[in-house]
Design a protein around this motif. Structure first.
Motif, PDB file in Angstrom:
ATOM      1  N   GLU A  99       3.445  -4.250   1.201  1.00 44.05           N
ATOM      2  CA  GLU A  99       3.428  -2.977   1.930  1.00 44.05           C
ATOM      3  C   GLU A  99       1.998  -2.603   2.324  1.00 44.05           C
ATOM      4  O   GLU A  99       1.740  -2.174   3.447  1.00 44.05           O
ATOM      5  CB  GLU A  99       4.041  -1.842   1.078  1.00 44.05           C
ATOM      6  CG  GLU A  99       5.521  -2.024   0.756  1.00 44.05           C
ATOM      7  CD  GLU A  99       5.773  -3.015  -0.371  1.00 44.05           C
ATOM      8  OE1 GLU A  99       4.797  -3.439  -1.036  1.00 44.05           O
ATOM      9  OE2 GLU A  99       6.936  -3.389  -0.579  1.00 44.05           O
ATOM     10  N   LEU A 100       1.076  -2.797   1.359  1.00 38.12           N
ATOM     11  CA  LEU A 100      -0.324  -2.497   1.604  1.00 38.12           C
ATOM     12  C   LEU A 100      -0.859  -3.372   2.745  1.00 38.12           C
ATOM     13  O   LEU A 100      -1.593  -2.901   3.631  1.00 38.12           O
ATOM     14  CB  LEU A 100      -1.107  -2.770   0.317  1.00 38.12           C
ATOM     15  CG  LEU A 100      -2.461  -2.103   0.138  1.00 38.12           C
ATOM     16  CD1 LEU A 100      -2.358  -0.598   0.341  1.00 38.12           C
ATOM     17  CD2 LEU A 100      -2.987  -2.417  -1.271  1.00 38.12           C
ATOM     18  N   ASN A 118       1.974  -7.033  -2.996  1.00 38.57           N
ATOM     19  CA  ASN A 118       1.232  -6.061  -2.173  1.00 38.57           C
ATOM     20  C   ASN A 118       1.523  -6.190  -0.674  1.00 38.57           C
ATOM     21  O   ASN A 118       0.650  -5.943   0.172  1.00 38.57           O
ATOM     22  CB  ASN A 118      -0.271  -6.158  -2.430  1.00 38.57           C
ATOM     23  CG  ASN A 118      -0.630  -5.701  -3.831  1.00 38.57           C
ATOM     24  OD1 ASN A 118       0.253  -5.320  -4.611  1.00 38.57           O
ATOM     25  ND2 ASN A 118      -1.898  -5.712  -4.171  1.00 38.57           N
ATOM     26  N   GLN A 129       0.340  -2.231   6.103  1.00 39.22           N
ATOM     27  CA  GLN A 129      -0.408  -1.021   6.479  1.00 39.22           C
ATOM     28  C   GLN A 129      -1.790  -1.386   7.050  1.00 39.22           C
ATOM     29  O   GLN A 129      -2.189  -0.894   8.100  1.00 39.22           O
ATOM     30  CB  GLN A 129      -0.565  -0.178   5.221  1.00 39.22           C
ATOM     31  CG  GLN A 129      -0.851   1.294   5.454  1.00 39.22           C
ATOM     32  CD  GLN A 129      -1.064   2.002   4.113  1.00 39.22           C
ATOM     33  OE1 GLN A 129      -0.415   1.666   3.110  1.00 39.22           O
ATOM     34  NE2 GLN A 129      -1.975   2.941   4.098  1.00 39.22           N
ATOM     35  N   ILE A 130      -2.503  -2.272   6.353  1.00 38.48           N
ATOM     36  CA  ILE A 130      -3.846  -2.692   6.796  1.00 38.48           C
ATOM     37  C   ILE A 130      -3.761  -3.339   8.184  1.00 38.48           C
ATOM     38  O   ILE A 130      -4.561  -3.041   9.080  1.00 38.48           O
ATOM     39  CB  ILE A 130      -4.464  -3.692   5.781  1.00 38.48           C
ATOM     40  CG1 ILE A 130      -4.759  -2.983   4.453  1.00 38.48           C
ATOM     41  CG2 ILE A 130      -5.721  -4.339   6.344  1.00 38.48           C
ATOM     42  CD1 ILE A 130      -5.070  -3.942   3.299  1.00 38.48           C
ATOM     43  N   ASP A 176      -2.477  -8.162   0.552  1.00 40.89           N
ATOM     44  CA  ASP A 176      -3.472  -7.236   1.105  1.00 40.89           C
ATOM     45  C   ASP A 176      -4.840  -7.908   1.259  1.00 40.89           C
ATOM     46  O   ASP A 176      -5.579  -7.616   2.197  1.00 40.89           O
ATOM     47  CB  ASP A 176      -3.581  -5.957   0.251  1.00 40.89           C
ATOM     48  CG  ASP A 176      -3.938  -6.251  -1.196  1.00 40.89           C
ATOM     49  OD1 ASP A 176      -3.380  -7.220  -1.747  1.00 40.89           O
ATOM     50  OD2 ASP A 176      -4.769  -5.524  -1.776  1.00 40.89           O
ATOM     51  N   THR A 197      -6.831  -8.176   4.702  1.00 41.17           N
ATOM     52  CA  THR A 197      -8.232  -7.752   4.832  1.00 41.17           C
ATOM     53  C   THR A 197      -9.065  -8.874   5.445  1.00 41.17           C
ATOM     54  O   THR A 197      -9.907  -8.624   6.320  1.00 41.17           O
ATOM     55  CB  THR A 197      -8.796  -7.369   3.441  1.00 41.17           C
ATOM     56  OG1 THR A 197      -7.941  -6.381   2.877  1.00 41.17           O
ATOM     57  CG2 THR A 197     -10.209  -6.836   3.545  1.00 41.17           C
TER      58      THR A 197
END
Lengths: 289, 379
Positions: B348-349, B346, B352-353, B319, B323
């Motif tokens: 999945e996160l 992380n 999503q981002i 993630d 980011t």
């Protein structure tokens, strides 16, 4: 049985209160590793996370907790000193995660360990894991599955990639050992291959090498002469230019020596199945198991 | 880190090794003045670049007088040798050479010790000697606990000289070179050639020292010798951002966490018919700023036609990388397609981002590399 670590491993963490040391200590405890002590000079007498006693010296930690394995997360500037200290305290297995130890420091550390009969894994390595038993270092536990394939590698994330391929396709691991990316390391491919050959719970070995040095070529000779278990090999750095350090201090082609091509040829001559890419690992292993 | 010849000569001189005089010039006027100061007699003008084979490339010239030294300097300064632009020349008196030999120290990976290598076949490429006539190189692994002992040094020196006085002088030079090796944190130190002059003296005519990068933090005086003008600007920028970056010739920019996976990713690009534009390891830490710096460095290369992210999250959190990608592409819109593969911590996160920001995310390494190669070819 597994290689180097198991449920009898009693671990002391050098640098337990530091950023990396504290994070990975929690990960190791969560995985089931018996973390019996930590060492941070000046913080002796404290408890880490209300559970693990912290000592000022490794000698104190060993005397009070009978720790038999040390893992080192201290900064590079003091990492060689931490290895000396662990060996002096009589710890027989020392795993150094820290990257950035000067090579000339290692020329002094290694004979010191040898005289005391201590084994060093690393430096500049991810450590080792015997899935569902114990983990010492930083290899993510969730990508590993218990099983009968031994893995030995000079790399970190490339090992995770290959272990991930094994686990998701039904091949678990007996032990995964990251021996480190530096030019001078305590435990080499041959030490690990020999341990896997002797391990009754290992059926085959995956060896992940890279450009630089001749450790893989010597390992290939060893496989040919002394191993009956199938070995699969990979070499990273086929596209690396000569004379440049590819991230790892030890990953450098010097002149025309240490190339991926020469290592892959040595593997092939020794009867080691050579992976062309990480995704070849499972098909090649399944052919041989 | 490579040192220039003049820097290596200074180190040897400080350790008491006889080194002939010589000074560095950055202009033709300086070269003329140094040649005049060195007195009558011919001088050599030598390009100071991090490349071997300077002589063959025309970067080493003999001059009979100061005017000729200036003329040679004019030609050599600004010349390009193996991709390196010459910004300095060393001006030194031409030696009156009777014989040349080689003395070098490396750390040998197999014996895990410093190894002294000497050869009477000096002044030429030692790797060539090692490959063609290895019997002409004498080697000694030194026990670092005791250092290079006097009798060991003399034994090696006697392989180079019949004259005992010269052998003793060379043995002394070897012990001093060994001391210098540890004192500066070298991974290679060589004197090539070590010469005897017609009056019987022994001296280090040319020297090469490579410093172990892991020594630089504790040796600021050595770190200060770094010549960033001799390095690719992208590699200097990467080092300052805490990244390991090596520029290559291909069109697929690579951004990977971990050196081994970075090499394997480059290899896979080639396996699928592409060519990597670089090696780049963003390291193990979770820091979005590093991703921003990495993208800036990769996109500064005009030959990059597609960018491939390959992240296996262990300590690195997917993630954080996601980011960083979103931040970077907001700050400066990309002109080339981006292919992103992330798996592990992380994941999945991260997906999503990235999906929210309009970037598709892949989880399979082979699929990602194939797409990056195809997009680089289509561009």
């Amino acid at each position: 049985m597994s290689v180097f670590i198991d449920q009898q491993t009693r671990l002391v963490v050098q640098g337990i209160t530091g950023r990396d040391g504290s994070f990975h200590t929690r990960q190791m405890i969560g995985y089931g590793t018996k973390v019996v002590a930590g060492v941070t000079p000046g913080k002796g007498g404290q408890l880490f996370d209300s559970v693990v006693p912290v000592f000022d010296t490794v000698a104190d930690a060993v005397r009070e907790t009978q720790a038999n394995t040390a893992v080192i997360y201290v900064p590079a500037a003091v990492a060689a000193s931490a290895i000396f200290e662990a060996a002096d305290a009589g710890v027989p297995l020392i795993v150094c995660i820290t990257e950035g130890i000067a090579v000339l420091d290692m020329t002094r550390v290694l004979p010191y360990l040898h005289e005391r009969g201590a084994r060093l894994i690393g430096p500049n390595c991810p450590g080792l894991i015997s899935p569902a038993r114990s983990k010492v270092g930083i290899i993510p536990g969730n990508i590993c599955r218990p099983g009968r394939v031994g893995v030995v590698s000079r790399s970190g994330t490339l090992t995770y990639e290959i272990v991930h391929q094994l686990s998701t396709q039904g091949l678990g691991q007996s032990t995964c050992v990251g021996i480190g990316g530096d030019p001078l390391i305590g435990t080499n491919f041959i030490h690990c291959l020999s341990a896997f050959q002797a391990d009754t719970e290992t059926d085959a070995v995956v060896m992940i090498g890279e450009i630089g040095g001749t450790d893989e070529q010597q390992a290939a000779d060893f496989v040919q002469q002394a191993m009956t278990k199938p070995v699969i090999g990979f070499i990273a750095g086929q596209t690396a230019p000569p004379g440049r350090r590819m991230g790892h201090a030890g990953a450098i082609i010097s002149g025309s020596s240490g190339t991926a091509a020469e290592k892959m040829a040595a593997f092939a001559r020794a009867g080691i199945a050579v992976m062309k890419r990480p995704a070849d690992v499972v098909p090649l292993l399944k052919e041989r198991l | 880190m490579n040192l220039h010849e003049y820097q290596a000569r200074d180190i040897l001189r400080r350790h008491g090794i006889p080194v002939p005089p010589g000074e560095v010039a950055t202009t033709t006027d300086e070269a003329r003045a140094i040649a005049a100061r060195l007195g009558p007699g011919p001088v050599v003008v030598k390009a100071q670049v991090h490349a071997g084979g300077r002589g063959k490339a025309g970067g080493v010239k003999l001059a009979a007088n100061p005017a000729e030294a200036a003329a040679h300097a004019a030609k050599i300064l600004g010349m390009t040798i193996k991709g390196f632009t010459v910004r300095r020349v060393l001006v030194a008196p031409a030696a009156d050479i009777a014989s040349e030999s080689y003395v070098g120290i490396i750390v040998d990976r197999t014996s895990q010790r410093p190894v002294l290598m000497v050869s009477a076949a000096g002044g030429i490429d030692i790797e060539e000697v090692a490959a063609r006539t290895p019997e002409k190189i004498h080697r000694l692994a030194v026990d670092p606990r005791y250092g290079l002992l006097a009798h060991q040094a003399l034994g090696l020196a006697l392989k180079l000289h019949r004259d005992i006085a010269q052998a003793r002088a060379t043995a002394d030079i070897m012990q001093r070179l060994y001391a210098a090796f540890y004192a500066v944190g070298a991974s290679l130190a060589e004197i090539n050639p070590l010469v005897t002059t017609r009056d019987g003296a022994v001296a280090a005519l040319d020297a090469k020292i490579v410093i172990d990068d892991n020594e630089l933090d504790r040796r600021p005086e050595i770190a200060a010798l770094r010549d960033t003008s001799a390095e690719a600007p992208s590699e200097v920028a990467a080092r300052e951002a805490g990244l390991t970056f090596i520029k290559l010739d291909g069109a697929v920019g690579c951004c990977v966490n971990g050196a081994g996976l970075a090499m394997a990713t480059m290899d896979l690009v080639k396996y699928y018919g592409g060519a990597p534009a670089n090696f780049l390891d963003i390291g193990g830490s979770s820091n979005p700023q590093k991703v921003v710096s990495a993208l800036q460095i990769i996109t500064a290369d005009a030959s990059v036609r597609a960018i491939l992210f390959n992240i296996f999250g262990g300590i690195t959190r997917c993630d954080d990388v996601a980011t960083g990608i979103v931040q970077a592409t907001r700050a400066f819109p990309l002109q080339v397609p981006l292919v992103i593969r992330l798996t592990g911590t992380n994941e999945e996160l991260a997906v999503q981002i990235l999906t929210q920001a309009g970037f598709p995310a892949l989880t399979d390494m082979d699929e990602a590399v194939k797409q990056a190669v195809a997009q680089a070819k289509a561009a």
